[in-house]
Design a protein around this motif. Structure first.
Motif, short mmCIF file in Angstrom:
data_model
loop_
_atom_site.label_atom_id
_atom_site.label_comp_id
_atom_site.label_asym_id
_atom_site.label_seq_id
_atom_site.Cartn_x
_atom_site.Cartn_y
_atom_site.Cartn_z
N TYR A 254 2.21 24.22 -16.67
CA TYR A 254 1.42 24.10 -17.89
C TYR A 254 1.35 25.43 -18.62
N GLN B 87 4.72 26.20 -20.16
CA GLN B 87 4.97 25.39 -21.34
C GLN B 87 4.15 25.88 -22.53
N ARG B 88 2.92 26.30 -22.30
CA ARG B 88 2.11 26.84 -23.39
C ARG B 88 2.74 28.11 -23.95
N ARG B 89 3.27 28.96 -23.07
CA ARG B 89 3.94 30.18 -23.51
C ARG B 89 5.20 29.84 -24.32
N SER C 123 4.22 28.68 -27.72
CA SER C 123 3.84 29.83 -28.55
C SER C 123 5.08 30.55 -29.07
#
Length: 150
Positions: free
Chosen positions: A56, A59-61, A64
């Motif tokens: 998670y 994936q957020r990185r 971004s």
């Protein structure tokens, strides 16, 4: 003297001053079987959640990073669309042709200044010691310098 249960020991087989019997005061180990099972279950839950949480975060990185790339691409598209608009204007094309290609319209007198010494074609600083030798002389000197024994 018969033990009737009224003495300091109470006749109950070793009650202490707090009223607990020997059976209740039995050695409580620091880690019971229930606590061990609970610890194993908690470790299993933590280990099963570690990978999804890590994914998670990754994936957020990535999201971004992709958003920043998208913003950069949008800026580039905006710059290119402005450039396209400029190239569509006839006056801009004429200015660029005059500036870059020295284009001159037939009805306009244009002058090109080659250098500041009156057009004789000589360079201002023609001192022999200050001028650099041609590139091939510098190359040949470096080859000769490398060929010398040390």
């Amino acid at each position: 003297m018969a033990d009737d249960g009224s003495g300091p020991t109470g006749g109950r087989g070793g009650d202490d001053a707090t009223g607990r019997s020997d059976g209740a005061r039995r050695g409580n180990p620091a880690l019971t079987s229930r606590a061990a099972i609970l610890a194993v279950v908690m470790c299993a839950i933590a280990l099963s959640l570690a990978y999804p949480v890590r994914e998670y975060i990754a994936q957020r990185r990535e999201i971004s990073d992709l958003r920043s790339q998208e913003a950069a691409a949008r800026r580039q598209v905006e710059i290119l669309s402005q450039r396209k608009q400029q190239l569509g204007e006839k006056s801009y094309i004429e200015r660029e042709a005059t500036r870059r290609l020295h284009y001159c319209r037939p009805d306009v007198k244009c002058y090109i200044v080659l250098d500041g010494d009156g057009g004789t074609g000589r360079q201002a600083g023609t001192g022999g010691a200050t001028s650099r030798p041609p590139w091939y002389e510098a190359l040949w000197r470096s080859v000769e310098e490398a060929d010398r024994p040390r």
